[in-house]
Design a protein around this motif. Sequence first.
Motif, PDB file in Angstrom:
ATOM      1  N   GLU A 158      71.784   2.599  37.958  1.00 26.71           N
ATOM      2  CA  GLU A 158      71.940   1.169  37.328  1.00 26.71           C
ATOM      3  C   GLU A 158      72.438   1.241  36.149  1.00 26.71           C
ATOM      4  O   GLU A 158      71.953   1.120  34.969  1.00 26.71           O
ATOM      5  CB  GLU A 158      70.167   0.737  37.058  1.00 26.71           C
ATOM      6  CG  GLU A 158      69.621   0.829  38.608  1.00 26.71           C
ATOM      7  CD  GLU A 158      68.012   0.143  38.481  1.00 26.71           C
ATOM      8  OE1 GLU A 158      68.111  -0.592  37.566  1.00 26.71           O
ATOM      9  OE2 GLU A 158      67.234   0.508  39.073  1.00 26.71           O
TER      10      GLU A 158
ATOM     11  N   PRO B 227      78.563  -8.621  41.388  1.00 23.23           N
ATOM     12  CA  PRO B 227      77.653  -8.043  42.259  1.00 23.23           C
ATOM     13  C   PRO B 227      77.903  -8.325  43.647  1.00 23.23           C
ATOM     14  O   PRO B 227      78.336  -9.392  44.038  1.00 23.23           O
ATOM     15  CB  PRO B 227      76.248  -9.018  41.924  1.00 23.23           C
ATOM     16  CG  PRO B 227      76.904  -9.465  40.413  1.00 23.23           C
ATOM     17  CD  PRO B 227      78.302  -9.714  40.563  1.00 23.23           C
TER      18      PRO B 227
ATOM     19  N   CYS C 159      75.519  -8.544  46.851  1.00 25.39           N
ATOM     20  CA  CYS C 159      74.224  -8.515  47.322  1.00 25.39           C
ATOM     21  C   CYS C 159      73.814  -8.269  48.738  1.00 25.39           C
ATOM     22  O   CYS C 159      74.554  -8.929  49.483  1.00 25.39           O
ATOM     23  CB  CYS C 159      73.533  -9.735  46.593  1.00 25.39           C
ATOM     24  SG  CYS C 159      73.572  -9.679  44.755  1.00 25.39           S
TER      25      CYS C 159
ATOM     26  N   HIS D  59      73.349  -0.037  42.916  1.00 23.63           N
ATOM     27  CA  HIS D  59      72.677  -0.358  41.809  1.00 23.63           C
ATOM     28  C   HIS D  59      71.059  -0.502  41.940  1.00 23.63           C
ATOM     29  O   HIS D  59      70.258  -0.864  40.830  1.00 23.63           O
ATOM     30  CB  HIS D  59      73.119  -1.806  41.181  1.00 23.63           C
ATOM     31  CG  HIS D  59      72.913  -1.941  39.605  1.00 23.63           C
ATOM     32  ND1 HIS D  59      71.859  -2.558  39.152  1.00 23.63           N
ATOM     33  CD2 HIS D  59      73.637  -1.578  38.594  1.00 23.63           C
ATOM     34  CE1 HIS D  59      71.789  -2.737  37.856  1.00 23.63           C
ATOM     35  NE2 HIS D  59      72.857  -2.192  37.476  1.00 23.63           N
TER      36      HIS D  59
ATOM     37  N   ILE E 112      73.790  -4.432  45.312  1.00 23.01           N
ATOM     38  CA  ILE E 112      72.563  -4.618  44.800  1.00 23.01           C
ATOM     39  C   ILE E 112      71.648  -5.424  46.079  1.00 23.01           C
ATOM     40  O   ILE E 112      72.007  -6.312  46.644  1.00 23.01           O
ATOM     41  CB  ILE E 112      72.406  -5.724  43.798  1.00 23.01           C
ATOM     42  CG1 ILE E 112      73.014  -4.989  42.393  1.00 23.01           C
ATOM     43  CG2 ILE E 112      71.020  -6.037  43.411  1.00 23.01           C
ATOM     44  CD1 ILE E 112      73.397  -5.823  41.225  1.00 23.01           C
TER      45      ILE E 112
END
Length: 325
Positions: free
Chosen positions: A27, A116, A118, A85, A37
Amino acid sequence: MGFRPPDPLAAPRFSGPRTFMRLPHIETTEDVDVAVIGIPTDDAVSYRSGARFGPEAIRSASVFLRPFNPHLRVDVFDHLSVVDHGDAPTVPGYHEETLRRIQAYLEPVHRAGVIPLCLGGDHSMTLGELRAAAAVHGPLALVHLDAHSEVWDAYYGVRYFHGTVFWRAAEEGLVDPARSVQAGMRGTLYGAADEEEPSRLGFRSITWDELRNLAPDEYGDLVRERVGDGPAFLSFDIDFVDPAFAPGTGTPEVGGPSSERALAYLRALRGIDFRGLDCVEVAPAYDPGGITALLAATVCFEMLSLVALTRRGRGSGASARAQGP
């Protein structure tokens, strides 16, 4: 060289903890270009639940992937430093609080200059992602591949559902509809007016009947012309793909593209400045053999490849900085 997976020829790919592509689970945003993520939530689905287990399934399937993309001719980790992460915090049963926590988790990632990627999770999570991205980058162009436009105003009198996410995003000024393209829409609707809803909000919406007649490069040219040089967000709902190839999702729609065709449209999105990416609506309980999760993992790899191409063209990124001139 930045963060990258271990050598798959030194240890079997089925060994080790289940991170995305066996990336380090750290992280951190230091010396990182992309952070993978998970967002395990499905409180805002309108039919079949189970997408809260999507990130876990995508990570498990991702061990099949290798670093070189032969279609786009790029080795992802030669140009990107990537970490897994972990997962954004969610609150089962309290969707609006989940959105707030997603935003709070992702906004520092954006402020650090990290993109990011996701893993979902139902599509409602994208509103939290866009709030975080827009707080840093301003309104983004939306590039959206999906069987549904997700621009209903409300479900059951409630404004926050997976089918209302892009109405809310436009309403909040998180996306610029004049620079945005939605594609792949198909299936039955609640009424004829539903077909016009995206254009009323200012989105360019391409139904599957229209998209199927466009070659992938024609689609890519159309998107690049509309998006321009500004920051963009790429959202891929796995139900964009025909359920013959992606059955593991909450609201499947028949009559869509094959996995091969869907990946070709995705690869055509070269040269766009994506500041956020997601793949959503994977529900493993409906996924015999894990084929939907494997497709979603491959979609995420193609997204990483697009970012790697952009960084290679600029000669930037943590991996490039580590290698030096």
